[in-house]
Structure formats: C-alpha cells, structure tokens
Design an enzyme around this catalytic site. Structure first.
Site, mmCIF file in Angstrom:
data_model
loop_
_atom_site.group_PDB
_atom_site.id
_atom_site.type_symbol
_atom_site.label_atom_id
_atom_site.label_comp_id
_atom_site.label_asym_id
_atom_site.label_seq_id
_atom_site.Cartn_x
_atom_site.Cartn_y
_atom_site.Cartn_z
ATOM 1 N N HIS A 74 37.912 88.600 13.557
ATOM 2 C CA HIS A 74 38.766 89.051 14.663
ATOM 3 C C HIS A 74 37.939 89.305 15.920
ATOM 4 O O HIS A 74 38.371 89.026 17.033
ATOM 5 C CB HIS A 74 39.497 90.339 14.273
ATOM 6 C CG HIS A 74 40.662 90.138 13.367
ATOM 7 N ND1 HIS A 74 41.701 89.292 13.667
ATOM 8 C CD2 HIS A 74 40.954 90.660 12.150
ATOM 9 C CE1 HIS A 74 42.594 89.318 12.690
ATOM 10 N NE2 HIS A 74 42.161 90.135 11.753
ATOM 11 N N ASN B 153 37.066 75.351 9.362
ATOM 12 C CA ASN B 153 36.742 76.602 8.669
ATOM 13 C C ASN B 153 36.546 76.348 7.175
ATOM 14 O O ASN B 153 35.517 76.710 6.585
ATOM 15 C CB ASN B 153 37.852 77.634 8.873
ATOM 16 C CG ASN B 153 38.070 77.975 10.334
ATOM 17 O OD1 ASN B 153 37.271 77.624 11.183
ATOM 18 N ND2 ASN B 153 39.155 78.648 10.625
ATOM 19 N N GLU C 25 39.558 69.000 4.836
ATOM 20 C CA GLU C 25 38.876 70.277 4.648
ATOM 21 C C GLU C 25 38.169 70.341 3.300
ATOM 22 O O GLU C 25 37.387 71.247 3.041
ATOM 23 C CB GLU C 25 39.857 71.450 4.784
ATOM 24 C CG GLU C 25 41.096 71.322 3.944
ATOM 25 C CD GLU C 25 42.153 72.352 4.300
ATOM 26 O OE1 GLU C 25 41.861 73.299 5.052
ATOM 27 O OE2 GLU C 25 43.296 72.206 3.810
ATOM 28 N N CYS D 67 41.431 71.396 14.163
ATOM 29 C CA CYS D 67 42.263 72.586 14.378
ATOM 30 C C CYS D 67 41.582 73.868 13.889
ATOM 31 O O CYS D 67 42.191 74.925 13.901
ATOM 32 C CB CYS D 67 43.618 72.434 13.687
ATOM 33 S SG CYS D 67 43.515 72.238 11.896
ATOM 34 N N ARG E 9 33.438 81.707 3.715
ATOM 35 C CA ARG E 9 33.373 81.850 5.176
ATOM 36 C C ARG E 9 33.598 83.277 5.645
ATOM 37 O O ARG E 9 33.378 83.583 6.821
ATOM 38 C CB ARG E 9 34.372 80.913 5.855
ATOM 39 C CG ARG E 9 35.825 81.129 5.505
ATOM 40 C CD ARG E 9 36.651 79.970 6.045
ATOM 41 N NE ARG E 9 38.043 79.994 5.654
ATOM 42 C CZ ARG E 9 39.020 80.439 6.421
ATOM 43 N NH1 ARG E 9 38.752 80.950 7.603
ATOM 44 N NH2 ARG E 9 40.265 80.401 6.015
#
Length: 572
Positions: A201, A452, A429, A500, A463
């Site tokens: 965050h 990610n 991914e 993305c 991650r």
C-alpha cells in the site's frame, strides 16, 4: 590523546554510509527525517475483569472502535482515488463483525477491552499469515486498527503519521494504509520504510501522490534520527545520510519540476517520435471505474478485478447480480476497451463460494481459472453475465483468464468466450505460459501480463514477503526475459500484449516494457501521468535499447542503471 580516544574521534567524524532499499516511486527529495509516532505498548496480560464489569468493557471497546472508524471515514471523504478506497476499507475493518465478535469473546473470558483487542488481532494475524499473499499483507491493516483502538481506549495520541510544520521525509518500519492514504504531499516529500515491497500500500499510494519512495531499506534505517538531513532517490533506492547541501537542493529542485509536469499532464501517451501508447486503468467496481474516468487519463480499462467485488460474498452472486455490477464498469467507460479478468479466487483472494479449503500451498493450488476445472459453472455463469452486460453497452469487453498454464487450457477458455461472442485472452503470469506463448496466442486474441504473479512464480518467492523483496523485484532480468518472450509472440501473431501488473506504474520500467514490444500499460489511474511524461521523453529507439540492456543485465539494480543510461543516450 589516547589511541582509543583518537579512534573514537575519527569514527565520529567519519561520514555515515549511504543506505539502499527498493526504489518504488521515482524522484528526489532532501529534507529532515521524521519518524512516525510510536505505536502503543501492547498489553500482554492483566487482572481478570469481574463478570459484572464485562459489559462496560464491551461498551468501552464499541465507543473506541466507533471513534476510530469515524476518523478513518472522515479521511476517506477528503481523499481521492486509491487513497479513498484504502481508507474506506480500513474503516470497514474496524467494524468487521468477525473481529468485533472475537474481541467480545475475549472480554467474556475476563480480558480488558485493551487486552481483548490485542488477543483477537493476534488470532486473525496468525490466520492471515498462514494463508499468505494478499491476506498476509492485511496483517498490517489489522495491527494498525488494533493500535488505534488501544490508543483511543487509553486516551493516548493516535499513532501514525505526524503533522509536521515544515516539509519532511517520513521514516517508518512499515506504513499502514490509513497512514499513507492520509499523507499531505506538500509536507511529506519523501518516504522510506524498513519493510515492504513494490506492491505494498505504501508504494501504491506514494505513487498516486508522486512522493519519492524507497521501501525495504532494512533495520539500518534505525540509525537515522529525527531532524537529520537526508536525501531520498526513489528511482535508485539510495538514501544519502550526509548529502552535500547545494547538490541535494539542485537535485530536489529538478525532481520538483518533473513532478509539476506530471501534475499537469493530460495525455494521451506519445513517445518522443510520436508513437501512440495506450494507457489503461486497473479498477475493481463501478465506483472505481467512475473515479478513474474522472482523472481524464486512461483510455479504457486494462484490468477489471472482478473478484474484489465479491470478497465478502458468502454465496455465488447470481448472473443478474453480476451483470448489473459489470454493466456499471462498462457504462463508465462507454466507447472504450474494458479488459475483464475472470474470478482470480483462491490463494490471497479467498472467496467463500470458490476457494478450496485447507490447501497446503494456496499460491500453487486451485486458484484462478483452475477453480473451473472440476465444475465450470462458476466460470460459465460469469461469462454469461459479462456477455449480458455487454449487450447494449458502448464498451468493448475483452475477457481474460488468470493462471492459464497450458495450451489446452487456453483453447478451452477461448472456445467458451467465443461461444458467447466475447473476445478471449489469457494472462501470462505462470512461467509456462510465457514459454508456450507462440502456441497459446493461436487460441486467443490477446495477452495481458500480470507481472506481480509472474515475478513471484518465476523467482519462487512470495511477493508479499518483505525479506524476499529483492527477488520479487519486477526488474529481475529473468522476469523481463519472460515478458519479452510473450511480447514477441504477440508481435509475430499480430496480436496485442499488455501489462497490467504494478510494473506498468513504474515510469522507467514502462519505457523498458514498451521497448520489449508491449502494446498497452494498465495501472491505477493516478499513476498514469508519471508514466505518460516519461514515455514522452524517450524515442522508440531509446526504449528498445533500454529494454535490451535491461534484459542482458545481471541484476535488478544493474537493469535499472542500464535502462536509465540507455534512455539518457542521445543516439536515436
């Protein structure tokens, strides 16, 4: 002078060594350091509360929780974009029925309100850490609301970000969402944390505000004292402890000029050669889509995270309910492309109606499209809802599946979409998908790379694990090579390949991605301006050279340096 005294004097005069972390938001700031306000000391034990006093303890807790939730709600009303979403979610966590119920049980067993809040939080933290991924990251949120409620119960100052009179660089072990979302960029001009990674965050909201930010600096950060002048370079990840004043001021002023350009950038994204580059937004619902549209920056949606709308659902929403939700996003982006990701449930995004219980390793288990392997009803009903929402809409829906790993899976998903008149794509991914990209692209119309997850699977590193942040850096050359493979497969097939993941929000890395052959970039809408400005400064040839240099580099740090040097090279 004795030898010991001489050595001590010399040591005191020696300059402090610079520190290094993970640069997550580019920019330079040179200001005095200031640590966040301390968290309250947590109770570990206490006298048993008599049964006659337990209801009053519950009342104390309810009042404190309501006060904290009210403050967070008020901040959410003043915030914008992702910051408002984060603050609203944190306020909701304070009033979460499960947490409050757990606190009540602790009070019923004789704990004080303070001790009950601490014990109940410990229980949930242990559960979330066992699940891992996104749920593990929520432990920061839980600990934050615990600390705020306990401070309120004791009548202590609210912990977290101070309210400085002059501009500072904020230091913390980690920052809770409520801390980062309430920042004032005019006063907090840089952020450095001991923990955290590129998808935390802290990184996401610092990027929204354009605040230079370095995370994962480690415990060495503790040597910095309040009021000490430091320089933070959010691109290189370097924290200079004794910067030369004039040089620091000059670098910070240059960075401020760039930030001013970012704040006034309105798009569209065009390279220095005039090549158009499509910038899209990541959204999770209609409200988020309308907020993204209001910025005027995205040309559409590159990632509609459908599962985030259903995290609190106890049963699968009906086709009609899903249709209404998807239509909100389509209507917000009328006339634009909207890339819808089918439910990415499981692992760090558990859904009550679509998650396998008690998996030993949820990240490598039944998640994403794999939920439909045994019973494809959840997937087909979602596709029916997307098709229904598209009817009469001006949006152009593209639909992609997460966690595709084989050619058969890509064909199966492509067929399901085409049966409903939908444009199919798959997410890259899982490393096998990148390795098989030429074969997968035959069965779908586009790729979208989720950097990610691709990074964590390629590097075998969670991650969300702060201690592995170096491995989960999307600048890892191995990850860039996988991106390159997928992009080149798209080029050979004449089909688009977007990114993305959070990598798309890194302006320098965005140039590398375009140089690798990526055709669109999708990120949180507030991050797009910085990306657009950086892309506009680079020629197509510079970006290709930057990409090749990054792929050939031996480490993430070397990849950044090589890419930056290539973009500074005037040859074109």
């Amino acid at each position: 002078m004795s030898e010991d005294a001489r050595l001590n004097t010399a040591a005191a005069a020696a300059p402090q060594a610079d520190l290094t972390g993970i640069g997550v938001v580019a920019g330079v700031a040179a200001r005095p350091a200031m640590w966040v306000r301390p968290r309250p000391a947590l109770p570990t034990d206490g006298p048993e509360i008599p049964e006659s006093d337990r209801e009053s303890q519950k009342e104390r807790f309810d009042i404190a929780a309501a006060t904290v939730a009210g403050r967070l709600d008020a901040r959410a009303q003043r915030a914008e974009g992702h910051a408002a979403e984060v603050l609203g979610a944190t306020a909701a966590l304070v009033t979460d029925k499960g947490w409050r119920r757990a606190v009540g049980k602790q009070i019923d067993s004789g704990a004080s309100a303070e001790l009950a809040a601490a014990r109940a939080t410990d229980t949930f933290v242990a559960k979330f850490e066992k699940i891992g991924g996104l749920m593990a990251e929520r432990t920061t949120d839980l600990k934050d609301i615990r600390d705020r409620v306990i401070a309120e119960l004791r009548g202590e100052p609210e912990p977290g970000v101070p309210d400085p009179a002059e501009p500072i660089i904020l230091l913390a072990d980690d920052l809770a969402p409520a801390d980062t979302a309430g920042l004032k960029p005019e006063l907090v001009q840089g952020i450095v944390t001991e923990l955290g990674g590129k998808t935390s965050h802290t990184a996401i909201i610092a990027r929204q505000f354009g605040i230079p930010c370095v995370v994962g600096a480690g415990s060495a950060l503790r040597q910095i004292e309040d009021g000490q002048l430091i320089l933070v370079d959010g691109e290189s990840g370097v924290i200079e402890l004794e910067p030369e004043a004039d040089s620091a001021a000059s670098r910070a002023a240059e960075s401020a000029e760039t930030l001013a350009r970012i704040r006034t950038w309105t798009g569209p994204a065009v390279s220095a050669d005039g090549t158009r580059i499509q910038l899209l937004a990541n959204v999770q619902d209609g409200a988020g889509a309308r907020t993204a549209v209001a910025t005027g920056l995205p040309e559409g949606v590159g990632l509609f995270r459908t599962e985030l709308s259903f995290l609190n659902a106890t049963a699968e929403p009906s086709v009609a309910e899903q249709t209404a939700l998807y239509r909100e996003v389509f209507d917000a982006f009328d006339g634009s492309k909207v890339v819808v990701r089918t439910l990415d449930a499981g692992s760090d995004k558990p859904l009550a109606f679509a998650t396998m219980p008690d998996e030993p390793n949820p990240s490598l288990g039944v998640r994403g499209v794999r939920i439909a392997f045994e019973d494809d009803g959840v997937l087909t009903r979602q596709l029916d809802a997307i098709a229904a929402a598209a009817e009469g809409s001006g949006a152009e829906p593209w639909v992609m599946a997460p966690m595709i790993a084989t050619v058969d899976e890509a064909k199966w998903f492509g067929d399901l979409c085409r049966e409903r008149g939908l444009k199919p794509g798959v997410m890259i991914e899982v490393p096998s998908a990148a390795l098989l990209a030429d074969q997968l692209i035959e069965h779908v119309d586009f790729f979208s790379i989720g950097t990610n997850d691709l990074t964590q699977y390629a590097m075998a590193a969670d991650r969300m694990a702060s201690g592995l942040a170096q491995l989960t850096d999307p600048w890892q050359p191995a990850v860039l090579k996988l991106v390159q493979m997928a992009a080149q497969a798209g080029q050979r097939a004449g089909k688009p390949v977007g990114v993305c993941g959070e990598a798309a929000a890194d302006p320098l890395l965005a140039c590398v991605l375009i140089g690798l052959g990526i055709t669109s970039l999708s990120a949180a809408a507030p991050a797009l301006a910085a990306v657009g400005v950086k892309l506009g400064e680079a020629t197509d040839e510079q970006m290709k050279r930057a990409a090749e240099a990054a792929v050939q580099a031996p480490s993430p740090e070397a990849a950044r340096e090589a890419a930056s040097a290539a973009l500074s090279d005037a040859r074109a």
